[in-house]
Design a protein around this motif. Structure first.
Motif, PDB file in Angstrom:
ATOM      1  N   ARG A 162       0.658  -1.311   0.083  1.00  0.00           N
ATOM      2  CA  ARG A 162      -0.128   0.070   0.160  1.00  0.00           C
ATOM      3  C   ARG A 162       0.832   1.246  -0.066  1.00  0.00           C
ATOM      4  O   ARG A 162       0.349   2.246  -0.718  1.00  0.00           O
ATOM      5  CB  ARG A 162      -0.807  -0.075   1.219  1.00  0.00           C
ATOM      6  CG  ARG A 162      -1.963   1.340   1.120  1.00  0.00           C
ATOM      7  CD  ARG A 162      -3.073   0.822   2.077  1.00  0.00           C
ATOM      8  NE  ARG A 162      -4.072   1.995   1.940  1.00  0.00           N
ATOM      9  CZ  ARG A 162      -5.367   1.598   2.473  1.00  0.00           C
ATOM     10  NH1 ARG A 162      -5.661   0.406   3.060  1.00  0.00           N
ATOM     11  NH2 ARG A 162      -6.326   2.556   2.283  1.00  0.00           N
ATOM     12  N   PHE A 165       2.385   1.811  -3.479  1.00  0.00           N
ATOM     13  CA  PHE A 165       1.263   2.422  -4.059  1.00  0.00           C
ATOM     14  C   PHE A 165       1.131   3.924  -4.046  1.00  0.00           C
ATOM     15  O   PHE A 165       0.888   4.678  -5.056  1.00  0.00           O
ATOM     16  CB  PHE A 165      -0.119   1.599  -3.916  1.00  0.00           C
ATOM     17  CG  PHE A 165      -1.263   2.513  -4.667  1.00  0.00           C
ATOM     18  CD1 PHE A 165      -1.695   2.494  -5.929  1.00  0.00           C
ATOM     19  CD2 PHE A 165      -2.278   3.068  -3.689  1.00  0.00           C
ATOM     20  CE1 PHE A 165      -2.651   3.314  -6.422  1.00  0.00           C
ATOM     21  CE2 PHE A 165      -3.306   3.827  -4.363  1.00  0.00           C
ATOM     22  CZ  PHE A 165      -3.644   3.964  -5.767  1.00  0.00           C
ATOM     23  N   LEU A 172      -2.569   0.538  -9.455  1.00  0.00           N
ATOM     24  CA  LEU A 172      -3.513  -0.744  -8.931  1.00  0.00           C
ATOM     25  C   LEU A 172      -3.379  -2.029  -9.614  1.00  0.00           C
ATOM     26  O   LEU A 172      -3.553  -3.209  -9.191  1.00  0.00           O
ATOM     27  CB  LEU A 172      -4.996  -0.223  -8.814  1.00  0.00           C
ATOM     28  CG  LEU A 172      -5.042   0.821  -7.646  1.00  0.00           C
ATOM     29  CD1 LEU A 172      -6.715   1.119  -7.215  1.00  0.00           C
ATOM     30  CD2 LEU A 172      -4.670  -0.044  -6.157  1.00  0.00           C
ATOM     31  N   GLU A 176      -2.586  -5.453  -7.884  1.00  0.00           N
ATOM     32  CA  GLU A 176      -3.180  -6.705  -7.935  1.00  0.00           C
ATOM     33  C   GLU A 176      -2.466  -7.708  -8.635  1.00  0.00           C
ATOM     34  O   GLU A 176      -2.543  -9.157  -8.492  1.00  0.00           O
ATOM     35  CB  GLU A 176      -4.397  -6.346  -8.996  1.00  0.00           C
ATOM     36  CG  GLU A 176      -5.442  -5.728  -8.307  1.00  0.00           C
ATOM     37  CD  GLU A 176      -6.457  -5.039  -9.263  1.00  0.00           C
ATOM     38  OE1 GLU A 176      -7.653  -4.798  -8.679  1.00  0.00           O
ATOM     39  OE2 GLU A 176      -6.387  -4.868 -10.198  1.00  0.00           O
ATOM     40  N   GLY A 501      -6.113   3.356 -10.313  1.00  0.00           N
ATOM     41  CA  GLY A 501      -5.931   3.909  -8.983  1.00  0.00           C
ATOM     42  C   GLY A 501      -5.545   5.560  -9.131  1.00  0.00           C
ATOM     43  O   GLY A 501      -5.148   6.193  -8.079  1.00  0.00           O
ATOM     44  N   ALA A 505      -9.622   6.515  -6.271  1.00  0.00           N
ATOM     45  CA  ALA A 505      -9.301   4.928  -5.707  1.00  0.00           C
ATOM     46  C   ALA A 505      -9.727   4.733  -4.289  1.00  0.00           C
ATOM     47  O   ALA A 505      -9.712   3.522  -4.013  1.00  0.00           O
ATOM     48  CB  ALA A 505      -7.933   4.707  -6.014  1.00  0.00           C
ATOM     49  N   LEU A 509      -9.607   0.567  -2.217  1.00  0.00           N
ATOM     50  CA  LEU A 509      -8.320   0.237  -1.774  1.00  0.00           C
ATOM     51  C   LEU A 509      -8.313  -0.772  -0.382  1.00  0.00           C
ATOM     52  O   LEU A 509      -7.534  -1.883  -0.636  1.00  0.00           O
ATOM     53  CB  LEU A 509      -7.400   1.347  -1.224  1.00  0.00           C
ATOM     54  CG  LEU A 509      -6.856   2.440  -1.940  1.00  0.00           C
ATOM     55  CD1 LEU A 509      -6.168   3.819  -1.465  1.00  0.00           C
ATOM     56  CD2 LEU A 509      -6.061   1.926  -2.979  1.00  0.00           C
ATOM     57  N   ILE A 512      -8.859  -4.296  -2.156  1.00  0.00           N
ATOM     58  CA  ILE A 512      -7.625  -4.872  -2.707  1.00  0.00           C
ATOM     59  C   ILE A 512      -6.596  -5.224  -1.855  1.00  0.00           C
ATOM     60  O   ILE A 512      -5.972  -6.431  -1.886  1.00  0.00           O
ATOM     61  CB  ILE A 512      -7.037  -4.038  -3.680  1.00  0.00           C
ATOM     62  CG1 ILE A 512      -8.087  -3.664  -4.869  1.00  0.00           C
ATOM     63  CG2 ILE A 512      -5.825  -4.249  -4.326  1.00  0.00           C
ATOM     64  CD1 ILE A 512      -7.707  -2.426  -5.775  1.00  0.00           C
TER      65      ILE A 512
END
Length: 520
Positions: A162, A165, A172, A176, A501, A505, A509, A512
């Motif tokens: 996270r 990101f 994103l 994934e 994202g 987003a 979050l 995910i």
């Protein structure tokens, strides 16, 4: 003697010790260290975050365990637990050092230490890794020592990714892909996840986003400045062309028959047929274990029996179902209802037929099989549409001449799906059947390394469908209300941004990241 009777598996013991250690550390009142990164290069919003740590390698006794630290206090932990003083090791260089408790100075282990200064780390923050021996006592001691360092706390599930990101290290789709790579169980899943993690799918969506941004800018410029004659002629015509091209490309992207999603979650293969046709025997043969009870009593299987398999590198969820027949038994009726429901949901149906009940004449046998197919498959599925295989079982009970006649004759009948003659008793014909089954599954999933990247998530599909609808709104209002038409382009851009994202987003979050393991 008695001790051995109550011993637990190593993974259970080590996992329990790790979880207990983390629970203990979470309940402590640890003061927060708000210092900036040593290089002062952490992005805004991350500099004030807690420094986190976790065991990043798998739980259980192992040769080497990796403990990961990320945040502004990572260098503090490195200095006080490795005894470096004010000097930091060379970036991305492994050093063999004694790792000590920061308070008692007791040596906890001797292992490799690596430092990754911001922003050149996985999370974009200052990061440290301790490569220590993988015994549960060593891991627990190091984690407890880290918990005593001011400003540090155990990481939440997926928190390292996270932070990557938020630092712009991953979008994103790449996040994934990383999650899918961690959970990949087959070779094809690994290939697809690695391709997505490399950013290929994200780059496709980013390209569409850039084109939509340019299109939206031209529409809004025409709305604001066309009356002043500051806009060149033909701007809207170019916008029309761009919107049509993008809509066509996205619609083509959506026509993938869910290949990527099937590969990610597994192909649903259902074994169906009448009672005593040998469905459970086929399940046990494919699983190579007694997954289902087999008996000569009709109606033995009354519920769905599932087993996950790897067939030719592709993930398969194989389901054995109750025999299809009319029964006064309420429990069996429910089993038949569930069986028919699974057939409707299946990606591929293996229709098992007792070959001994077939007429000797090929035309009569074909007519009986077609009638049986129509009674089992849903009305939406055509027998020859690639979603069904006919499996004629118990061929060991037929004379050899009749087997050959059936095999050659049924192949010439149009409208029938592929026919496989097998014997679950002797395994005769099983190799040819597996070849046909693997080919069908491969066709459904496709080659994850060839062609354009495919959709892998249901949320991708939903946002792209909304994007197509928004572009249709532009075309619908283009001549009557240009402001509403521009809003359609804006909505399309927003939906594309939600996939990567880049736009709006936050609401997705948690969905995910919750599936990530601690330390990743």
């Amino acid at each position: 003697m008695y001790y051995s009777a109550i011993m637990l598996p190593v993974s259970v013991v080590c996992g329990g010790i790790y979880r207990a250690t983390i629970r203990t550390l979470r309940t402590r009142n640890i003061p927060l260290n708000r210092r900036l990164s040593s290089g002062g290069r952490v992005l805004a919003g991350l500099a004030d975050a807690d420094t986190i740590f976790a065991l990043s390698s798998g739980h259980g006794r192992c040769g080497v365990a990796v403990v990961r630290i990320s945040g502004s206090a990572a260098t503090t932990a490195l200095r006080c637990m490795v005894g470096l003083g004010n000097q930091l090791p060379p970036p991305r260089t492994a050093l063999l050092r004694s790792i000590t408790d920061p308070h008692s100075k007791e040596v906890l282990d001797r292992g490799l230490v690596l430092w990754f200064p911001a922003p050149h780390s996985f999370t974009g923050e200052d990061s440290v890794e301790f490569h220590i021996h993988g015994g549960p006592a060593v891991i627990t001691a190091v984690l407890q020592a880290l918990g005593s360092v001011p400003g540090m706390r155990p990481a939440d599930a997926g928190e390292f990714t996270r932070r990557a990101f938020h630092a712009g290290k991953l979008d994103l789709t790449e996040v994934e892909g990383l999650g899918d790579l961690i959970h990949a169980e087959t070779e094809a899943q690994r290939r697809q996840a690695l391709r997505q993690m490399s950013g290929e799918l994200g780059r496709l969506y980013q390209d569409w986003s850039h084109r939509l941004k340019r299109t939206l800018a031209h529409v809004e410029a025409f709305i604001d400045f066309s009356e002043d004659e500051l806009i060149e002629e033909g701007v809207l015509d170019q916008v029309d062309i761009s919107v049509c091209e993008l809509q066509a490309e996205i619609e083509q992207h959506l026509k993938d028959e869910r290949r990527g999603e099937r590969l990610r979650s597994g192909v649903h293969v259902v074994i169906a047929g009448a009672t005593n046709a040998g469905k459970s025997s086929l399940l046990n043969t494919l699983c190579q274990r007694p997954a289902a009870i087999v008996s000569p009593i009709a109606g033995t299987t009354r519920d769905v029996v599932e087993s996950a398999l790897d067939i030719g590198g592709f993930p398969v969820l194989l389901s054995d179902t109750a025999g299809l027949r009319d029964s006064p038994d309420l429990v069996e009726q429910e089993g038949v209802r569930r069986a028919r429901e699974r057939v409707q949901q299946a990606d591929l149906t293996l229709l098992v037929v007792d070959s001994t009940i077939l007429p000797s004449e090929e035309q009569e046998a074909a007519a009986l099989l077609l009638e049986h197919l129509r009674s089992v498959l849903s009305s939406q599925v055509q027998p020859g549409a690639g979603r069904c295989l006919l499996v004629l079982n118990k061929t060991d009970l037929l004379p050899e001449a009749q087997r050959e006649k059936l095999n050659l004759g049924l192949r010439r009948v149009s409208g029938l799906p592929p026919v496989c003659l097998i014997s679950c008793q002797t395994n005769e014909g099983l190799k040819d059947f597996l070849t046909v089954l693997q080919s069908s599954i491969k066709t459904m999933c496709g080659d994850p390394l060839s062609g354009a990247p495919t959709l892998t998530q249901a949320r991708h599909r939903a946002h792209l469908q909304q994007c197509v609808a928004a572009l249709a709104q532009y075309r619908r209002y283009r001549d009557s209300d240009l402001a509403l038409a521009a809003e359609g382009v804006r909505l399309a851009l927003t939906n594309l941004g939600r996939i990567t994202g880049r736009v709006g987003a936050e609401e997705i979050l948690d969905i995910i990241f919750k599936d990530f393991c601690i330390g990743k």
